[in-house]
Scaffold this active site. Structure first.
Site, short mmCIF file in Angstrom:
data_model
loop_
_atom_site.label_atom_id
_atom_site.label_comp_id
_atom_site.label_asym_id
_atom_site.label_seq_id
_atom_site.Cartn_x
_atom_site.Cartn_y
_atom_site.Cartn_z
N ARG A 80 14.83 68.84 29.19
CA ARG A 80 13.70 69.41 29.27
C ARG A 80 13.72 70.79 29.87
NH1 ARG A 80 12.18 69.76 34.23
NH2 ARG A 80 12.18 68.27 35.82
N GLY A 81 12.88 72.01 29.68
CA GLY A 81 12.71 72.93 30.41
C GLY A 81 12.03 72.85 31.78
N TYR A 86 9.54 65.78 40.71
CA TYR A 86 9.50 64.36 41.27
C TYR A 86 8.58 63.74 40.24
CZ TYR A 86 7.89 60.55 43.95
OH TYR A 86 7.49 59.08 44.36
N HIS A 87 8.85 62.23 39.98
CA HIS A 87 7.90 61.47 39.40
C HIS A 87 8.09 60.13 40.33
CE1 HIS A 87 7.68 63.80 36.05
NE2 HIS A 87 9.02 63.61 35.45
N SER A 147 2.77 69.56 36.42
CA SER A 147 3.98 70.20 36.08
C SER A 147 4.24 69.76 34.48
CB SER A 147 5.32 69.76 36.91
OG SER A 147 5.17 69.94 38.32
N GLY A 160 6.81 66.16 28.46
CA GLY A 160 5.29 66.53 28.66
C GLY A 160 4.79 66.76 29.88
N ILE A 161 3.71 66.46 30.56
CA ILE A 161 3.09 66.77 31.60
C ILE A 161 2.96 65.63 32.78
CG2 ILE A 161 0.75 66.25 30.75
CD1 ILE A 161 0.05 69.08 31.83
N CYS A 178 9.95 72.46 41.25
CA CYS A 178 9.83 73.49 40.18
C CYS A 178 10.65 74.77 40.66
CB CYS A 178 8.45 74.10 39.72
SG CYS A 178 7.52 72.41 39.31
#
Length: 229
Positions: A80-81, A86-87, A147, A160-161, A178
């Site tokens: 991804r870009g 963090y998730h 994010s 995605g988001i 980020c």
């Protein structure tokens, strides 16, 4: 494009390991590129993990990597870009596997639509969110609450988001979120000054995604799907 021509299947996956859903996204994206499969929206919360954007393969950590290892928090490179993020539990992550050409939608339009969806979710709890010159995503009075990052191959999206509902905010202190040195992360529950149930956030997100993208959403009953397989 009218809602009649845009349809997406919505999968609520519950809490998942990042690597498992990453592999699922890659498979669904490949199938969609090949003309099979369907446009899909995967909704999940991950066990704690840090992920890296393709242009920033070196993690920007504020703590020794050994601390992450002691807490069993992986660092996973992705396509991804964006930069490191963090998730974890308490964060709603929405992954869209969408054929943009079929939807008549540009990459920028899709990213903006995801941001607008998150902004609309915040509004349901009386919170004013918006964009910032600091970067993509959703912000509340200079604090970042969501994010966004995509990968697009053959006109088909993945990733995605991620919207902070009530995650462990301490984990954001382990990284430079980020890649922004002075960014302050926040959450929906903090801004609303109360606990916010994840099921209600998911319901709100799907409603606004459907409205903003003018699509029909078919929610898949995973318990029935597993029983039939």
């Amino acid at each position: 494009m009218s809602a009649a021509n845009r349809t997406i299947k919505v999968y609520e996956l519950g809490q998942t390991r990042y690597r498992d859903v990453h592999l699922l996204q890659q498979r669904l994206q490949q199938q969609r590129r090949e003309g099979s499969g369907v446009d899909s929206l995967l909704l999940t919360e991950h066990v704690p993990v840090f992920t890296l954007g393709r242009a920033h393969p070196e993690p920007k950590l504020r703590v020794p990597e050994s601390l992450l290892e002691s807490q069993h928090i992986e660092i996973v490179p992705t396509e991804r870009g964006g930069d490191i993020t963090y998730h974890g539990p308490g964060q709603l992550v929405a992954y869209g596997i969408v054929d943009l050409r079929g939807w008549g939608c540009s990459v920028v339009d899709f990213v903006s639509g995801l941001e607008d969806t998150a902004v609309s979710v915040l509004a349901d709890w009386g919170i004013v969110g918006g964009r910032s010159e600091l970067g993509r995503g959703v912000w509340v009075e200079g604090r970042k609450i969501a994010s966004v990052g995509l990968n697009v191959r053959g006109g088909v999206t993945m990733h995605g988001i991620a919207l902070n509902v009530d995650p462990n905010m301490e984990h954001f202190q382990y990284i430079t979120p980020c890649g922004l040195e002075n960014v302050v992360m926040t959450s929906l529950s903090y801004e609303a000054h109360k606990a916010v149930p994840m099921p209600q956030v998911i319901e709100s997100f799907v409603y606004h995604f459907r409205r903003i993208f003018e699509c029909q959403a078919e929610e898949v009953d995973l318990s029935r799907a597993r029983a039939a397989s």
